[in-house]
Design an enzyme around this catalytic site. Structure first.
Site, PDB file in Angstrom:
ATOM      1  N   ARG A  55       0.830  -1.210   0.000  1.00 36.13           N
ATOM      2  CA  ARG A  55       0.000   0.000   0.000  1.00 36.13           C
ATOM      3  C   ARG A  55       0.863   1.257   0.000  1.00 36.13           C
ATOM      4  O   ARG A  55       2.000   1.248   0.476  1.00 36.13           O
ATOM      5  CB  ARG A  55      -0.987  -0.015   1.157  1.00 36.13           C
ATOM      6  CG  ARG A  55      -0.372  -0.053   2.514  1.00 36.13           C
ATOM      7  CD  ARG A  55      -1.468  -0.157   3.574  1.00 36.13           C
ATOM      8  NE  ARG A  55      -1.013  -0.887   4.737  1.00 36.13           N
ATOM      9  CZ  ARG A  55      -1.832  -1.431   5.624  1.00 36.13           C
ATOM     10  NH1 ARG A  55      -3.129  -1.350   5.457  1.00 36.13           N
ATOM     11  NH2 ARG A  55      -1.352  -2.078   6.662  1.00 36.13           N
ATOM     12  N   GLU A  66      -3.201   5.883   4.099  1.00 33.19           N
ATOM     13  CA  GLU A  66      -2.778   4.883   3.107  1.00 33.19           C
ATOM     14  C   GLU A  66      -3.819   4.690   2.011  1.00 33.19           C
ATOM     15  O   GLU A  66      -5.028   4.792   2.260  1.00 33.19           O
ATOM     16  CB  GLU A  66      -2.569   3.536   3.809  1.00 33.19           C
ATOM     17  CG  GLU A  66      -1.502   3.595   4.866  1.00 33.19           C
ATOM     18  CD  GLU A  66      -1.554   2.411   5.827  1.00 33.19           C
ATOM     19  OE1 GLU A  66      -0.484   1.995   6.274  1.00 33.19           O
ATOM     20  OE2 GLU A  66      -2.647   1.908   6.129  1.00 33.19           O
ATOM     21  N   ASP A 171      -6.716  -5.200  28.598  1.00 30.64           N
ATOM     22  CA  ASP A 171      -6.333  -3.910  28.013  1.00 30.64           C
ATOM     23  C   ASP A 171      -5.732  -3.090  29.152  1.00 30.64           C
ATOM     24  O   ASP A 171      -6.151  -3.216  30.310  1.00 30.64           O
ATOM     25  CB  ASP A 171      -7.578  -3.202  27.442  1.00 30.64           C
ATOM     26  CG  ASP A 171      -7.248  -2.036  26.530  1.00 30.64           C
ATOM     27  OD1 ASP A 171      -7.560  -2.113  25.329  1.00 30.64           O
ATOM     28  OD2 ASP A 171      -6.680  -1.019  27.008  1.00 30.64           O
ATOM     29  N   THR A 211      -3.527  -4.102  19.766  1.00 33.50           N
ATOM     30  CA  THR A 211      -3.305  -2.850  20.484  1.00 33.50           C
ATOM     31  C   THR A 211      -2.866  -1.772  19.502  1.00 33.50           C
ATOM     32  O   THR A 211      -2.480  -2.063  18.372  1.00 33.50           O
ATOM     33  CB  THR A 211      -2.223  -3.033  21.567  1.00 33.50           C
ATOM     34  OG1 THR A 211      -0.979  -3.318  20.930  1.00 33.50           O
ATOM     35  CG2 THR A 211      -2.578  -4.171  22.514  1.00 33.50           C
ATOM     36  N   ASP A 237       1.301  -2.926  12.357  1.00 34.90           N
ATOM     37  CA  ASP A 237       0.934  -2.805  10.947  1.00 34.90           C
ATOM     38  C   ASP A 237       1.506  -1.546  10.297  1.00 34.90           C
ATOM     39  O   ASP A 237       0.969  -1.063   9.312  1.00 34.90           O
ATOM     40  CB  ASP A 237      -0.599  -2.849  10.791  1.00 34.90           C
ATOM     41  CG  ASP A 237      -1.305  -1.737  11.553  1.00 34.90           C
ATOM     42  OD1 ASP A 237      -0.626  -0.984  12.281  1.00 34.90           O
ATOM     43  OD2 ASP A 237      -2.541  -1.607  11.420  1.00 34.90           O
TER      44      ASP A 237
HETATM   45  P1  NAD Z   1      -8.159   1.289  19.301  1.00 32.91           P
HETATM   46  O1  NAD Z   1      -7.296   2.488  19.494  1.00 32.91           O
HETATM   47  O2  NAD Z   1      -9.642   1.449  19.257  1.00 32.91           O
HETATM   48  O3  NAD Z   1      -7.839   0.199  20.437  1.00 32.91           O
HETATM   49  C1  NAD Z   1      -6.549  -0.137  20.833  1.00 32.91           C
HETATM   50  C2  NAD Z   1      -6.573  -0.595  22.276  1.00 32.91           C
HETATM   51  O4  NAD Z   1      -5.257  -1.064  22.626  1.00 32.91           O
HETATM   52  C3  NAD Z   1      -6.923   0.523  23.282  1.00 32.91           C
HETATM   53  O5  NAD Z   1      -8.054   0.129  24.041  1.00 32.91           O
HETATM   54  C4  NAD Z   1      -5.665   0.651  24.137  1.00 32.91           C
HETATM   55  O6  NAD Z   1      -5.930   0.967  25.496  1.00 32.91           O
HETATM   56  C5  NAD Z   1      -5.071  -0.749  23.999  1.00 32.91           C
HETATM   57  N1  NAD Z   1      -3.652  -0.847  24.308  1.00 32.91           N
HETATM   58  C6  NAD Z   1      -2.628  -0.007  23.953  1.00 32.91           C
HETATM   59  N2  NAD Z   1      -1.462  -0.470  24.447  1.00 32.91           N
HETATM   60  C7  NAD Z   1      -1.732  -1.621  25.104  1.00 32.91           C
HETATM   61  C8  NAD Z   1      -0.944  -2.561  25.829  1.00 32.91           C
HETATM   62  N3  NAD Z   1       0.363  -2.388  25.966  1.00 32.91           N
HETATM   63  N4  NAD Z   1      -1.553  -3.650  26.358  1.00 32.91           N
HETATM   64  C9  NAD Z   1      -2.906  -3.831  26.237  1.00 32.91           C
HETATM   65  N5  NAD Z   1      -3.707  -2.959  25.587  1.00 32.91           N
HETATM   66  C10 NAD Z   1      -3.128  -1.865  25.032  1.00 32.91           C
HETATM   67  O7  NAD Z   1      -7.630   0.615  17.955  1.00 32.91           O
HETATM   68  P2  NAD Z   1      -8.365  -0.462  17.015  1.00 32.91           P
HETATM   69  O8  NAD Z   1      -9.166   0.212  15.958  1.00 32.91           O
HETATM   70  O9  NAD Z   1      -9.018  -1.513  17.884  1.00 32.91           O
HETATM   71  O10 NAD Z   1      -7.105  -1.086  16.292  1.00 32.91           O
HETATM   72  C11 NAD Z   1      -6.172  -1.864  17.033  1.00 32.91           C
HETATM   73  C12 NAD Z   1      -4.924  -2.042  16.215  1.00 32.91           C
HETATM   74  O11 NAD Z   1      -5.196  -2.841  15.069  1.00 32.91           O
HETATM   75  C13 NAD Z   1      -4.346  -0.720  15.678  1.00 32.91           C
HETATM   76  O12 NAD Z   1      -2.955  -0.753  15.871  1.00 32.91           O
HETATM   77  C14 NAD Z   1      -4.701  -0.732  14.207  1.00 32.91           C
HETATM   78  O13 NAD Z   1      -3.765  -0.018  13.426  1.00 32.91           O
HETATM   79  C15 NAD Z   1      -4.649  -2.226  13.914  1.00 32.91           C
HETATM   80  N6  NAD Z   1      -5.448  -2.680  12.779  1.00 32.91           N
HETATM   81  C16 NAD Z   1      -4.922  -3.646  11.996  1.00 32.91           C
HETATM   82  C17 NAD Z   1      -5.658  -4.143  10.933  1.00 32.91           C
HETATM   83  C18 NAD Z   1      -5.097  -5.265  10.112  1.00 32.91           C
HETATM   84  O14 NAD Z   1      -5.637  -5.597   9.063  1.00 32.91           O
HETATM   85  N7  NAD Z   1      -4.046  -5.903  10.550  1.00 32.91           N
HETATM   86  C19 NAD Z   1      -6.925  -3.628  10.637  1.00 32.91           C
HETATM   87  C20 NAD Z   1      -7.468  -2.655  11.489  1.00 32.91           C
HETATM   88  C21 NAD Z   1      -6.714  -2.189  12.572  1.00 32.91           C
END
Ligand code: NAD
Length: 351
Positions: A55, A66, A171, A211, A237
């Site tokens: 991407r 992105e 979390d 996370t 990611d």
């Molecule tokens: P979000 O911000 O809504 O939730 C993330 C959570 O992680 C929060 O509740 C936060 O308190 C918690 N957190 C942070 N550090 C932590 C730790 N050390 N231990 C435990 N919990 C912790 O984000 P989201 O929309 O749920 O997305 C989560 C992640 O997934 C993001 O990094 C996002 O970029 C990624 N993501 C990846 C894909 C994929 O295809 N791989 C798709 C969507 C999102």
């Protein structure tokens, strides 16, 4: 006010957030997750047909924006998506998205859709589709580390597609865990709120890390991971944004979507560029092996790839017909005489 109403010849179906939510309720979320997983698996089977490119990312200190394009030769698709971990502190989503499908034959868009909700659904469907191939037989318990926007989707997809019966939540923010437990109540899962990442992993055969933190984080250290588990690593990611200690990676067999993109963005950015990985599409079409032993640690280093978004949009396009869960958008100028764009503009002028 237009003097001449727009032509209705080239209206583009548009699925708003509100209509996406209606569609999910109309279909049923678990049925839709299972359907999306089937569409994604179908497109992984014909992987070689697709145009593929890592991407196109525009990074800033706070996040990333992105574009994710692909085409199967007949239909072209792209998604616009952001990732801004600090957003939730300002009352905004970490990830928001929208996407488009177009006819390769004439280049006209055939669908425009919100993709914030759809990305959560497709990410969860992909995770569970992969776990269906890699998780240990009989896996019924998942640790869900990171209880943000994606968490309930991940949990429900693992339930409907892999037969997970219990999720163990952790979390660093207890309010996030409360929210996830509340949302999952009554949905047929045993939900356990845990006091640490270690506790969440007790008895879990699947470990999902989801996370958001813009750094090389250590959500799982080497001593936390026992033999035989499947790790579904979602949150690492972006360059400089990972969740797993390198020791965990060295003990795991690593499965990826598109290596050219994952080596830039995934957990494996921490490893040498020639560290062996297996592409999931080859496991799905039977040319490569998935899990080969009960003691093996399998790791899905998920970053999210354009073909998954293409599959999700394809699913939406094929399921909005016969519903009123979309609007027709006047997105394309479409003069009666294709060379008379100016005349169309002129005729629309003030009376
Ligand atoms: P979000 O911000 O809504 O939730 C993330 C959570 O992680 C929060 O509740 C936060 O308190 C918690 N957190 C942070 N550090 C932590 C730790 N050390 N231990 C435990 N919990 C912790 O984000 P989201 O929309 O749920 O997305 C989560 C992640 O997934 C993001 O990094 C996002 O970029 C990624 N993501 C990846 C894909 C994929 O295809 N791989 C798709 C969507 C999102």
């Amino acid at each position: 006010m237009l003097a001449v109403p727009p032509s209705d010849k080239a209206l583009v179906p548009f699925v708003s957030v509100e209509n996406m939510m209606r569609l999910v309720h109309h279909i049923g979320i678990e049925r839709m997750l299972a359907g999306l997983a089937d569409y994604i698996e179908e497109d992984f089977r014909r992987w070689e047909l697709f145009d593929k490119v890592p991407r196109v990312a525009s990074h800033s200190a706070e996040g990333v924006i992105e574009l994710m394009p692909t085409s199967d030769g007949e239909v072209y698709g792209f998604k616009y998506v952001n990732g801004h971990p600090k957003n939730t502190r300002e009352g905004l989503q970490t990830v928001t998205a929208f996407g488009l499908l177009a006819d390769v034959g004439n280049g006209y868009p055939v669908l425009l859709s919100e993709m914030t909700v759809l990305t959560a659904l497709r990410t969860a469907a992909t995770s569970a589709m992969v776990a269906r191939h890699l998780a240990p037989r009989g896996a019924d318990t998942m640790a869900m580390i990171g209880n943000g926007a994606q968490a309930e989707f991940q949990s429900l997809a693992m339930k409907s597609i892999c037969g997970v019966e219990a999720v163990r939540l952790w979390d660093i923010d207890p309010a996030a865990t409360q929210k996830t437990a509340r949302n999952l109540a009554g949905m047929g899962l045993e939900v356990v709120k845990c006091a640490s990442a270690e506790e969440s992993m007790e008895g879990a055969q699947i470990i999902t890390t989801c996370t958001a933190d813009k750094q090389y984080a250590t959500i799982l250290s080497d001593n936390m991971v026992g033999a035989g588990v499947h790790i579904n690593a979602i949150g690492g990611d972006c360059p400089g944004k990972t969740e797993l200690a390198p020791g965990v990676l060295h003990r795991s067999d690593i499965f990826v979507e598109y290596p050219e993109q994952t080596r830039i963005e995934g957990e494996i950015q921490q490893l040498s560029p020639d560290h062996p990985v297996t592409q999931m599409w080859e496991v799905i079409n039977g040319t490569k092996q998935g899990r080969t032993s009960a003691g093996q640690i399998t790791l899905f280093d998920s970053v999210g790839f354009a073909i998954e978004d293409f599959s999700a949009l394809r699913y939406i396009r094929e399921h909005i017909g016969g519903t009123d869960h979309y609007q027709e958008l006047d997105l394309l100028a479409d003069p009666d005489d294709p060379r008379d764009l100016f005349g169309m503009l002129q005729r629309a002028g003030p009376d």
